[in-house]
Design a protein around this motif. Structure first.
Motif, PDB file in Angstrom:
ATOM      1  N   GLU A  67      45.460  39.612  36.961  1.00  0.00           N
ATOM      2  CA  GLU A  67      44.152  39.646  37.619  1.00  0.00           C
ATOM      3  C   GLU A  67      43.810  38.336  38.315  1.00  0.00           C
ATOM      4  OE1 GLU A  67      41.570  40.901  34.399  1.00  0.00           O
ATOM      5  OE2 GLU A  67      41.660  42.960  35.135  1.00  0.00           O
ATOM      6  N   SER A  68      44.454  37.254  37.918  1.00  0.00           N
ATOM      7  CA  SER A  68      44.140  35.940  38.472  1.00  0.00           C
ATOM      8  C   SER A  68      45.316  35.360  39.243  1.00  0.00           C
ATOM      9  CB  SER A  68      43.750  34.991  37.336  1.00  0.00           C
ATOM     10  OG  SER A  68      42.683  35.504  36.596  1.00  0.00           O
ATOM     11  N   THR A  73      39.600  33.396  39.012  1.00  0.00           N
ATOM     12  CA  THR A  73      39.338  34.212  37.834  1.00  0.00           C
ATOM     13  C   THR A  73      38.991  35.591  38.344  1.00  0.00           C
ATOM     14  OG1 THR A  73      38.531  32.331  36.610  1.00  0.00           O
ATOM     15  CG2 THR A  73      37.886  34.479  35.799  1.00  0.00           C
ATOM     16  N   GLY A  74      39.850  36.546  38.089  1.00  0.00           N
ATOM     17  CA  GLY A  74      39.641  37.900  38.584  1.00  0.00           C
ATOM     18  C   GLY A  74      39.233  38.837  37.481  1.00  0.00           C
ATOM     19  N   GLY A  75      39.091  40.064  37.853  1.00  0.00           N
ATOM     20  CA  GLY A  75      38.827  41.099  36.877  1.00  0.00           C
ATOM     21  C   GLY A  75      37.369  41.245  36.513  1.00  0.00           C
ATOM     22  N   ASN A  80      31.807  35.132  35.843  1.00  0.00           N
ATOM     23  CA  ASN A  80      31.615  34.146  34.785  1.00  0.00           C
ATOM     24  C   ASN A  80      32.571  32.983  35.022  1.00  0.00           C
ATOM     25  OD1 ASN A  80      31.615  32.634  32.425  1.00  0.00           O
ATOM     26  ND2 ASN A  80      31.509  34.413  31.088  1.00  0.00           N
ATOM     27  N   VAL A  81      32.029  31.807  35.310  1.00  0.00           N
ATOM     28  CA  VAL A  81      32.874  30.657  35.636  1.00  0.00           C
ATOM     29  C   VAL A  81      33.708  30.187  34.457  1.00  0.00           C
ATOM     30  CG1 VAL A  81      31.416  29.862  37.526  1.00  0.00           C
ATOM     31  CG2 VAL A  81      31.000  29.014  35.206  1.00  0.00           C
ATOM     32  N   GLN A  82      33.338  30.560  33.243  1.00  0.00           N
ATOM     33  CA  GLN A  82      34.091  30.153  32.057  1.00  0.00           C
ATOM     34  C   GLN A  82      35.042  31.240  31.560  1.00  0.00           C
ATOM     35  OE1 GLN A  82      31.302  28.805  29.137  1.00  0.00           O
ATOM     36  NE2 GLN A  82      30.757  26.994  30.286  1.00  0.00           N
ATOM     37  N   ALA A  83      35.202  32.303  32.316  1.00  0.00           N
ATOM     38  CA  ALA A  83      36.020  33.437  31.867  1.00  0.00           C
ATOM     39  C   ALA A  83      37.455  33.023  31.588  1.00  0.00           C
ATOM     40  CB  ALA A  83      35.979  34.552  32.904  1.00  0.00           C
TER      41      ALA A  83
END
Length: 103
Positions: A67-68, A73-75, A80-83
């Motif tokens: 996903e990334s 950061t995907g999905g 959410n920047v901390q995902a």
């Protein structure tokens, strides 16, 4: 019994086969990370069964890589920047459950 590829695809809700080679490479990379993190020899999981917590970590990490793959950061947690940090925290905690401690 499902293969890791089938489990990762189910986790991603991915029904096509076009990315199977990419996913196999990501699973290999996630498995190598697990072996290194757990202080196991290279190729350990090619010869031994994977503990369920390790398998879940490999599924999560492979899915995260997929996903990334463009570096973002995907999905589901894209807003959410901390995902990404949260994924790595969970993966590492799962891997700690089956870690060999070598001095």
């Amino acid at each position: 019994m499902q293969t890791l590829l089938e489990k990762v695809k189910a986790n991603l809700i991915l029904e096509h086969n076009e990315d199977d080679e990419l996913l196999q490479n990501l699973i290999f990379t996630a498995t190598a990370y697990a072996e290194s993190y757990q202080k196991k020899d290279d190729g350990f999981y090619a010869k031994h069964d994977m503990h369920p917590t390790t398998e879940q970590a490999v599924i999560m990490l492979s899915s995260h890589f997929y996903e990334s793959r463009d570096g973002s950061t995907g999905g589901f947690f894209a807003d959410n920047v901390q995902a990404s940090s949260q994924v790595w925290t969970v993966v590492n905690r799962l891997l700690q459950m089956n870690r060999d401690f070598k001095v």
